[in-house]
Design a protein around this motif. Structure first.
Motif, PDB file in Angstrom:
ATOM      1  N   VAL A  50       0.838  -1.202   0.000  1.00 24.74           N
ATOM      2  CA  VAL A  50       0.000   0.000   0.000  1.00 24.74           C
ATOM      3  C   VAL A  50       0.870   1.249   0.000  1.00 24.74           C
ATOM      4  O   VAL A  50       0.666   2.170  -0.796  1.00 24.74           O
ATOM      5  CB  VAL A  50      -0.982   0.013   1.196  1.00 24.74           C
ATOM      6  CG1 VAL A  50      -1.648   1.369   1.356  1.00 24.74           C
ATOM      7  CG2 VAL A  50      -2.035  -1.072   1.029  1.00 24.74           C
ATOM      8  N   GLU A  51       1.865   1.294   0.887  1.00 24.24           N
ATOM      9  CA  GLU A  51       2.709   2.484   1.006  1.00 24.24           C
ATOM     10  C   GLU A  51       3.699   2.614  -0.157  1.00 24.24           C
ATOM     11  O   GLU A  51       4.103   3.715  -0.509  1.00 24.24           O
ATOM     12  CB  GLU A  51       3.461   2.467   2.338  1.00 24.24           C
ATOM     13  CG  GLU A  51       2.552   2.467   3.557  1.00 24.24           C
ATOM     14  CD  GLU A  51       1.683   3.705   3.684  1.00 24.24           C
ATOM     15  OE1 GLU A  51       2.117   4.796   3.282  1.00 24.24           O
ATOM     16  OE2 GLU A  51       0.556   3.573   4.198  1.00 24.24           O
ATOM     17  N   GLY A  52       4.080   1.494  -0.760  1.00 22.53           N
ATOM     18  CA  GLY A  52       5.062   1.544  -1.830  1.00 22.53           C
ATOM     19  C   GLY A  52       4.483   1.630  -3.230  1.00 22.53           C
ATOM     20  O   GLY A  52       5.120   2.153  -4.140  1.00 22.53           O
ATOM     21  N   VAL A  53       3.270   1.120  -3.430  1.00 20.88           N
ATOM     22  CA  VAL A  53       2.666   1.096  -4.762  1.00 20.88           C
ATOM     23  C   VAL A  53       1.387   1.935  -4.814  1.00 20.88           C
ATOM     24  O   VAL A  53       1.263   2.849  -5.630  1.00 20.88           O
ATOM     25  CB  VAL A  53       2.350  -0.357  -5.205  1.00 20.88           C
ATOM     26  CG1 VAL A  53       1.606  -0.380  -6.536  1.00 20.88           C
ATOM     27  CG2 VAL A  53       3.622  -1.178  -5.289  1.00 20.88           C
ATOM     28  N   LEU A  54       0.457   1.619  -3.942  1.00 21.47           N
ATOM     29  CA  LEU A  54      -0.872   2.239  -4.030  1.00 21.47           C
ATOM     30  C   LEU A  54      -0.859   3.730  -3.703  1.00 21.47           C
ATOM     31  O   LEU A  54      -1.362   4.543  -4.480  1.00 21.47           O
ATOM     32  CB  LEU A  54      -1.850   1.503  -3.114  1.00 21.47           C
ATOM     33  CG  LEU A  54      -3.312   1.876  -3.296  1.00 21.47           C
ATOM     34  CD1 LEU A  54      -3.806   1.435  -4.664  1.00 21.47           C
ATOM     35  CD2 LEU A  54      -4.151   1.237  -2.210  1.00 21.47           C
ATOM     36  N   VAL A  55      -0.309   4.094  -2.562  1.00 19.77           N
ATOM     37  CA  VAL A  55      -0.342   5.504  -2.145  1.00 19.77           C
ATOM     38  C   VAL A  55       0.391   6.411  -3.134  1.00 19.77           C
ATOM     39  O   VAL A  55      -0.190   7.372  -3.635  1.00 19.77           O
ATOM     40  CB  VAL A  55       0.195   5.676  -0.702  1.00 19.77           C
ATOM     41  CG1 VAL A  55       0.376   7.141  -0.359  1.00 19.77           C
ATOM     42  CG2 VAL A  55      -0.755   5.012   0.296  1.00 19.77           C
ATOM     43  N   PRO A  56       1.645   6.112  -3.489  1.00 23.66           N
ATOM     44  CA  PRO A  56       2.317   7.030  -4.412  1.00 23.66           C
ATOM     45  C   PRO A  56       1.754   6.996  -5.834  1.00 23.66           C
ATOM     46  O   PRO A  56       1.794   8.000  -6.539  1.00 23.66           O
ATOM     47  CB  PRO A  56       3.773   6.580  -4.406  1.00 23.66           C
ATOM     48  CG  PRO A  56       3.809   5.256  -3.772  1.00 23.66           C
ATOM     49  CD  PRO A  56       2.559   5.077  -2.985  1.00 23.66           C
ATOM     50  N   GLY A  57       1.208   5.883  -6.251  1.00 28.58           N
ATOM     51  CA  GLY A  57       0.758   5.763  -7.626  1.00 28.58           C
ATOM     52  C   GLY A  57      -0.686   6.146  -7.876  1.00 28.58           C
ATOM     53  O   GLY A  57      -1.030   6.549  -8.981  1.00 28.58           O
ATOM     54  N   TYR A  58      -1.543   6.022  -6.856  1.00 25.59           N
ATOM     55  CA  TYR A  58      -2.966   6.151  -7.121  1.00 25.59           C
ATOM     56  C   TYR A  58      -3.721   7.121  -6.215  1.00 25.59           C
ATOM     57  O   TYR A  58      -4.871   7.422  -6.482  1.00 25.59           O
ATOM     58  CB  TYR A  58      -3.651   4.779  -7.027  1.00 25.59           C
ATOM     59  CG  TYR A  58      -3.200   3.856  -8.119  1.00 25.59           C
ATOM     60  CD1 TYR A  58      -3.758   3.940  -9.384  1.00 25.59           C
ATOM     61  CD2 TYR A  58      -2.204   2.913  -7.896  1.00 25.59           C
ATOM     62  CE1 TYR A  58      -3.349   3.098 -10.406  1.00 25.59           C
ATOM     63  CE2 TYR A  58      -1.789   2.071  -8.912  1.00 25.59           C
ATOM     64  CZ  TYR A  58      -2.362   2.164 -10.157  1.00 25.59           C
ATOM     65  OH  TYR A  58      -1.958   1.341 -11.171  1.00 25.59           O
ATOM     66  N   LEU A  59      -3.126   7.553  -5.138  1.00 26.38           N
ATOM     67  CA  LEU A  59      -3.869   8.400  -4.215  1.00 26.38           C
ATOM     68  C   LEU A  59      -3.409   9.840  -4.309  1.00 26.38           C
ATOM     69  O   LEU A  59      -2.269  10.169  -4.003  1.00 26.38           O
ATOM     70  CB  LEU A  59      -3.724   7.898  -2.779  1.00 26.38           C
ATOM     71  CG  LEU A  59      -4.250   6.478  -2.536  1.00 26.38           C
ATOM     72  CD1 LEU A  59      -4.051   6.095  -1.091  1.00 26.38           C
ATOM     73  CD2 LEU A  59      -5.703   6.342  -2.937  1.00 26.38           C
ATOM     74  N   ALA A  60      -4.304  10.687  -4.720  1.00 23.13           N
ATOM     75  CA  ALA A  60      -4.018  12.116  -4.751  1.00 23.13           C
ATOM     76  C   ALA A  60      -4.213  12.667  -3.337  1.00 23.13           C
ATOM     77  O   ALA A  60      -4.534  11.931  -2.402  1.00 23.13           O
ATOM     78  CB  ALA A  60      -4.956  12.810  -5.735  1.00 23.13           C
TER      79      ALA A  60
END
Length: 189
Positions: free
Chosen positions: A87-97
């Motif tokens: 979540v912290e390495g892929v999802l948050v930086p890539g998909y969460l504004a």
């Protein structure tokens, strides 16, 4: 055989026999691969699992991680640690504004059981659908459409698990019921 009156006389092209032999070899190779994959890496060793007192398939039962809410410690802790990393390495930086009132996100999402459950399911789907060998090249598109978008809509909407969390405040109890129904516990009279 050619003199047998009961057998019809067919003219078979020579190339057909070669094609049949190629097909037989292909089927044999695929059968061997399926056997190796279904029996695990010990398929070629000749070990008989049933003879060793194990039920066939015991070894493969937990090949893929089960749903996180069904795990007990220490497996739960290991799975949560891996989920946090994703979540912290892929999802948050890539998909969460940037979070907003219309698109909430709690930096302490791992303290929200509903968020853990949804994100773990999302992560399991990501693992499967981003492997071209397992699902082809359309897997990532399917993951975005069928998994990511609905998950983020549920997590980030104003009534989702982060509804009580704001930029300066974190609440984990805002979604829990205040009173457990009496059918769920015994009362002493």
């Amino acid at each position: 055989m050619a003199d047998d009156p009961d057998l019809p006389d067919y003219e078979v092209p020579v190339g057909l026999f070669q094609d049949l032999e190629d097909l037989k070899a292909t089927v044999a190779a695929l059968t061997s691969q399926v056997k190796m994959l279904t029996e695990g890496t010990d398929a070629g060793s000749g070990d008989n699992e049933a003879a060793a007192g194990e039920e066939p398939g015991d070894e493969d039962e937990w090949q893929f991680p089960p749903f996180i809410l069904l795990l007990d410690s220490p497996q739960y802790d290991d799975e949560l640690r891996a989920l946090i990393e994703w979540v912290e390495g892929v999802l948050v930086p890539g998909y969460l504004a940037e979070p907003s009132a219309d698109a909430r996100w709690c930096p302490q999402w791992f303290e929200h059981p509903v968020a853990i459950a949804r994100l773990h399911a999302l992560w399991l789907a990501w693992q499967e659908l981003t492997d071209p060998a397992a699902c082809g090249y359309t897997g990532p598109s399917v993951w975005h459409r069928d998994h990511l978008d609905p998950c983020l809509r549920e997590l980030r909407n104003s009534t989702g698990p982060f509804a009580g969390c704001t930029k300066g405040e974190h609440q984990i109890d805002h979604r829990l019921p205040g009173v457990v129904p009496s059918a769920w516990h015994l009362t002493e009279d």
